[in-house]
Design a protein around this motif. Sequence first.
Motif, PDB file in Angstrom:
ATOM      1  N   ASP A   2     -37.686  -5.259 -57.957  1.00 32.09           N
ATOM      2  CA  ASP A   2     -36.432  -4.507 -58.007  1.00 32.09           C
ATOM      3  C   ASP A   2     -36.332  -3.615 -56.767  1.00 32.09           C
ATOM      4  OD1 ASP A   2     -34.301  -2.782 -58.545  1.00 32.09           O
ATOM      5  OD2 ASP A   2     -34.742  -2.693 -60.684  1.00 32.09           O
ATOM      6  N   TRP A   3     -35.342  -3.897 -55.902  1.00 34.42           N
ATOM      7  CA  TRP A   3     -35.135  -3.091 -54.698  1.00 34.42           C
ATOM      8  C   TRP A   3     -33.802  -2.351 -54.741  1.00 34.42           C
ATOM      9  CZ3 TRP A   3     -37.646  -2.004 -49.941  1.00 34.42           C
ATOM     10  CH2 TRP A   3     -39.014  -2.321 -49.962  1.00 34.42           C
ATOM     11  N   SER A   4     -33.380  -1.996 -55.935  1.00 35.11           N
ATOM     12  CA  SER A   4     -32.190  -1.162 -56.073  1.00 35.11           C
ATOM     13  C   SER A   4     -32.500   0.246 -55.583  1.00 35.11           C
ATOM     14  CB  SER A   4     -31.744  -1.117 -57.534  1.00 35.11           C
ATOM     15  OG  SER A   4     -32.750  -0.496 -58.329  1.00 35.11           O
ATOM     16  N   GLU A   5     -31.466   1.017 -55.309  1.00 33.40           N
ATOM     17  CA  GLU A   5     -31.659   2.397 -54.862  1.00 33.40           C
ATOM     18  C   GLU A   5     -32.320   3.229 -55.949  1.00 33.40           C
ATOM     19  OE1 GLU A   5     -28.763   5.073 -52.231  1.00 33.40           O
ATOM     20  OE2 GLU A   5     -28.364   5.328 -54.381  1.00 33.40           O
ATOM     21  N   ASP A   6     -32.040   2.917 -57.207  1.00 34.12           N
ATOM     22  CA  ASP A   6     -32.632   3.677 -58.306  1.00 34.12           C
ATOM     23  C   ASP A   6     -34.148   3.560 -58.335  1.00 34.12           C
ATOM     24  OD1 ASP A   6     -30.206   4.563 -59.160  1.00 34.12           O
ATOM     25  OD2 ASP A   6     -29.993   3.121 -60.780  1.00 34.12           O
ATOM     26  N   VAL A   7     -34.687   2.434 -57.860  1.00 35.66           N
ATOM     27  CA  VAL A   7     -36.122   2.185 -57.935  1.00 35.66           C
ATOM     28  C   VAL A   7     -36.816   2.446 -56.602  1.00 35.66           C
ATOM     29  CG1 VAL A   7     -37.892   0.402 -58.308  1.00 35.66           C
ATOM     30  CG2 VAL A   7     -35.902   0.548 -59.829  1.00 35.66           C
ATOM     31  N   MET A   8     -36.219   2.009 -55.489  1.00 32.87           N
ATOM     32  CA  MET A   8     -36.872   2.098 -54.188  1.00 32.87           C
ATOM     33  C   MET A   8     -36.270   3.145 -53.264  1.00 32.87           C
ATOM     34  SD  MET A   8     -39.469   0.202 -54.179  1.00 32.87           S
ATOM     35  CE  MET A   8     -39.853   0.261 -52.428  1.00 32.87           C
ATOM     36  N   GLY A   9     -35.219   3.809 -53.716  1.00 31.15           N
ATOM     37  CA  GLY A   9     -34.584   4.770 -52.824  1.00 31.15           C
ATOM     38  C   GLY A   9     -33.803   4.057 -51.732  1.00 31.15           C
ATOM     39  N   THR A  10     -33.679   4.708 -50.592  1.00 37.56           N
ATOM     40  CA  THR A  10     -32.849   4.193 -49.516  1.00 37.56           C
ATOM     41  C   THR A  10     -33.435   2.928 -48.901  1.00 37.56           C
ATOM     42  OG1 THR A  10     -32.296   6.491 -49.008  1.00 37.56           O
ATOM     43  CG2 THR A  10     -31.683   4.819 -47.375  1.00 37.56           C
ATOM     44  N   SER A  11     -32.663   1.841 -48.956  1.00 39.50           N
ATOM     45  CA  SER A  11     -32.991   0.573 -48.295  1.00 39.50           C
ATOM     46  C   SER A  11     -31.691  -0.178 -48.122  1.00 39.50           C
ATOM     47  CB  SER A  11     -33.989  -0.252 -49.108  1.00 39.50           C
ATOM     48  OG  SER A  11     -33.363  -0.802 -50.246  1.00 39.50           O
ATOM     49  N   ALA A  12     -31.684  -1.181 -47.266  1.00 44.20           N
ATOM     50  CA  ALA A  12     -30.447  -1.920 -47.043  1.00 44.20           C
ATOM     51  C   ALA A  12     -29.967  -2.649 -48.296  1.00 44.20           C
ATOM     52  CB  ALA A  12     -30.610  -2.897 -45.873  1.00 44.20           C
ATOM     53  N   PRO A  13     -30.847  -3.343 -49.047  1.00 46.11           N
ATOM     54  CA  PRO A  13     -30.339  -4.012 -50.252  1.00 46.11           C
ATOM     55  C   PRO A  13     -29.711  -3.035 -51.248  1.00 46.11           C
ATOM     56  CG  PRO A  13     -32.513  -4.865 -49.678  1.00 46.11           C
ATOM     57  CD  PRO A  13     -32.276  -3.671 -48.805  1.00 46.11           C
ATOM     58  N   ASP A  40     -29.934 -10.342 -56.825  1.00 47.93           N
ATOM     59  CA  ASP A  40     -28.821 -10.361 -57.773  1.00 47.93           C
ATOM     60  C   ASP A  40     -27.985  -9.104 -57.659  1.00 47.93           C
ATOM     61  OD1 ASP A  40     -30.184  -8.356 -59.126  1.00 47.93           O
ATOM     62  OD2 ASP A  40     -30.882  -9.649 -60.738  1.00 47.93           O
ATOM     63  N   GLU A  41     -27.036  -8.962 -58.558  1.00 51.11           N
ATOM     64  CA  GLU A  41     -26.083  -7.858 -58.467  1.00 51.11           C
ATOM     65  C   GLU A  41     -26.695  -6.516 -58.807  1.00 51.11           C
ATOM     66  OE1 GLU A  41     -26.137  -9.156 -62.693  1.00 51.11           O
ATOM     67  OE2 GLU A  41     -26.211 -10.120 -60.713  1.00 51.11           O
ATOM     68  N   GLN A  42     -27.941  -6.490 -59.286  1.00 55.98           N
ATOM     69  CA  GLN A  42     -28.621  -5.236 -59.585  1.00 55.98           C
ATOM     70  C   GLN A  42     -29.727  -4.908 -58.588  1.00 55.98           C
ATOM     71  OE1 GLN A  42     -29.416  -4.465 -63.821  1.00 55.98           O
ATOM     72  NE2 GLN A  42     -28.346  -6.362 -64.295  1.00 55.98           N
ATOM     73  N   GLY A  43     -29.825  -5.694 -57.535  1.00 53.77           N
ATOM     74  CA  GLY A  43     -30.806  -5.404 -56.489  1.00 53.77           C
ATOM     75  C   GLY A  43     -32.175  -5.992 -56.719  1.00 53.77           C
ATOM     76  N   ARG A  44     -32.298  -6.902 -57.660  1.00 48.93           N
ATOM     77  CA  ARG A  44     -33.589  -7.540 -57.921  1.00 48.93           C
ATOM     78  C   ARG A  44     -33.703  -8.797 -57.070  1.00 48.93           C
ATOM     79  NH1 ARG A  44     -32.220  -6.941 -64.232  1.00 48.93           N
ATOM     80  NH2 ARG A  44     -30.411  -8.011 -63.368  1.00 48.93           N
ATOM     81  N   LEU A  45     -34.762  -8.894 -56.293  1.00 48.78           N
ATOM     82  CA  LEU A  45     -34.919 -10.002 -55.352  1.00 48.78           C
ATOM     83  C   LEU A  45     -35.240 -11.291 -56.104  1.00 48.78           C
ATOM     84  CD1 LEU A  45     -37.042  -8.266 -52.550  1.00 48.78           C
ATOM     85  CD2 LEU A  45     -34.555  -8.244 -52.894  1.00 48.78           C
ATOM     86  N   LEU A  46     -34.486 -12.341 -55.789  1.00 44.68           N
ATOM     87  CA  LEU A  46     -34.712 -13.638 -56.423  1.00 44.68           C
ATOM     88  C   LEU A  46     -35.441 -14.598 -55.489  1.00 44.68           C
ATOM     89  CD1 LEU A  46     -31.287 -14.142 -58.235  1.00 44.68           C
ATOM     90  CD2 LEU A  46     -33.338 -12.949 -59.020  1.00 44.68           C
ATOM     91  N   TRP A  47     -35.098 -14.554 -54.227  1.00 47.52           N
ATOM     92  CA  TRP A  47     -35.772 -15.370 -53.214  1.00 47.52           C
ATOM     93  C   TRP A  47     -36.155 -14.476 -52.036  1.00 47.52           C
ATOM     94  CZ3 TRP A  47     -31.418 -17.206 -55.743  1.00 47.52           C
ATOM     95  CH2 TRP A  47     -31.520 -18.439 -56.388  1.00 47.52           C
ATOM     96  N   VAL A  48     -37.335 -14.702 -51.470  1.00 47.89           N
ATOM     97  CA  VAL A  48     -37.724 -14.092 -50.197  1.00 47.89           C
ATOM     98  C   VAL A  48     -38.258 -15.226 -49.336  1.00 47.89           C
ATOM     99  CG1 VAL A  48     -39.191 -12.442 -48.990  1.00 47.89           C
ATOM    100  CG2 VAL A  48     -38.259 -11.858 -51.241  1.00 47.89           C
ATOM    101  N   GLU A  49     -37.525 -15.569 -48.280  1.00 49.07           N
ATOM    102  CA  GLU A  49     -37.830 -16.734 -47.471  1.00 49.07           C
ATOM    103  C   GLU A  49     -38.249 -16.303 -46.069  1.00 49.07           C
ATOM    104  OE1 GLU A  49     -37.346 -20.093 -48.273  1.00 49.07           O
ATOM    105  OE2 GLU A  49     -36.688 -19.723 -50.334  1.00 49.07           O
ATOM    106  N   GLY A  50     -39.248 -16.986 -45.528  1.00 54.02           N
ATOM    107  CA  GLY A  50     -39.697 -16.690 -44.173  1.00 54.02           C
ATOM    108  C   GLY A  50     -41.063 -17.290 -43.928  1.00 54.02           C
ATOM    109  N   GLU A  51     -41.549 -17.116 -42.718  1.00 50.30           N
ATOM    110  CA  GLU A  51     -42.880 -17.615 -42.398  1.00 50.30           C
ATOM    111  C   GLU A  51     -43.919 -16.927 -43.276  1.00 50.30           C
ATOM    112  OE1 GLU A  51     -43.661 -17.138 -38.275  1.00 50.30           O
ATOM    113  OE2 GLU A  51     -42.156 -18.587 -37.636  1.00 50.30           O
ATOM    114  N   ARG A  52     -44.951 -17.686 -43.611  1.00 50.14           N
ATOM    115  CA  ARG A  52     -45.941 -17.162 -44.551  1.00 50.14           C
ATOM    116  C   ARG A  52     -46.580 -15.867 -44.047  1.00 50.14           C
ATOM    117  NH1 ARG A  52     -50.591 -20.996 -46.716  1.00 50.14           N
ATOM    118  NH2 ARG A  52     -48.939 -21.603 -48.158  1.00 50.14           N
ATOM    119  N   GLY A  61     -24.299 -10.541 -55.819  1.00 51.77           N
ATOM    120  CA  GLY A  61     -25.652 -10.335 -55.319  1.00 51.77           C
ATOM    121  C   GLY A  61     -25.626  -9.845 -53.889  1.00 51.77           C
ATOM    122  N   ILE A  62     -26.797  -9.853 -53.267  1.00 49.57           N
ATOM    123  CA  ILE A  62     -26.903  -9.398 -51.888  1.00 49.57           C
ATOM    124  C   ILE A  62     -27.705 -10.397 -51.063  1.00 49.57           C
ATOM    125  CG2 ILE A  62     -26.608  -6.901 -52.153  1.00 49.57           C
ATOM    126  CD1 ILE A  62     -30.107  -7.991 -51.859  1.00 49.57           C
TER     127      ILE A  62
END
Length: 432
Positions: A139-150, A111-123, A192-193
Amino acid sequence: MEVDRPAMQSMPLLEDEYQRMVRRAHERLQSLSSHDTDPSAPGVRPSVLESWTRSLDRLRDPAGVQTRVAYEAEQLAEVRRRHPFHSIMPLLRSHLIEPANDAGLLVALGDEQGRLLWVEGERSVRNRAESMGFVPGADWSEDVMGTSAPGLALRSGSAVQISQAEHFAPEVHSWSCSAVPVKHPLTGQVLGIIDVTGGDDAVSSIVLPLLTSTAKVAGAGLSELYTPNSGELSRPGEGSDAYLTVTGSTPQLRGPDGTSLTLTRRHAEILLLLHRSPEGISGGGLVEQLWPVGGSEVTVRAEITRLRRAIDHLGDLRVDARPYRLRGGFGSDVERIHQALAQGDVETALDRYRGRVLPESDAPGVREISDELDALMRETLLQDGTWQQLWRYAGLPQFRGDDEVLMAVLRLAPPEAPERNAALVRLEALGL
């Protein structure tokens, strides 16, 4: 990558020399974390250094960074249902998710605050990502996880790639990711992202163009769904048509104007049977599908008459005769679940699935519809579901004693997950 293009042309993200430089800089960053917030590191990309500085100021110790759950399972399901991405999942799936999955990469939608709603991929890839907290609801926002692409994509408002040791949290250094924000087609605000996460391929030269293209396609898809005057999302099949809900709870029929009608069991049975048979059903056919024994066409005609009166105010919905057939815009949760499963979208199917179809019904046609949906839902989850999805399924009252599902949760959930212990307690209560 707006401010770093010249550096990137001369120093590719994955080049050994650059990664060694970044790792040395990150080691200095950790040694400075408790008393200094100036991680000067010549050669590291400026946008990464700026993000490190912000992250160090807020989070202090990179090694102490921990993911934070923003949405628990029940809340997550509702947030997903309301998010604009939910309405264009088939488009996102065909344009990005499926190709990325085939390449062994994860696609995350946030979403627009960096909280992951779906994570899709092979198990197998999802299971590895869980160890760093890269899961739906986190929550993968910069405020919580620091530097990341999301987080950085949301902060900068543009496409971003972060490789290996450029991440602020050391636990993420074995991963790379690319992300792009998606904006409201009318207001331009970030909705969102979209993120691609994995190994080296996640920051290859083809990923950013693919993400940018997907963001444009998503914007175009959303522009067809938003009401120009209000900017609000119109959900096809749930706002413009009548919509029947028959899984799990009391059957409800919602009209195009949002009004809700509580149906009798018999009326819900008839609507569902006609909905699943668009070619129509004869009076005799309805007798066979509605009553295990007995029943008559006279009774069917009387029920149809009462049903027509009940739905008379719901837009253009009507029941024609000879054969009996539904006319007008109409959708159902059964239909949506089947569509989601056919597209491989387990999460959306589970969001809509509330249990067995009309569980109190003994109508042969309804039981056949229910048994087919139950079997398809269960087998899909056992084959492709995450442990969180399996646990949500096991939380439905009708499936709390499904030992095979509970065993799958035990097998897939990490040892520290409280759900794993709860599944074990439930299995012990079952005598297993």
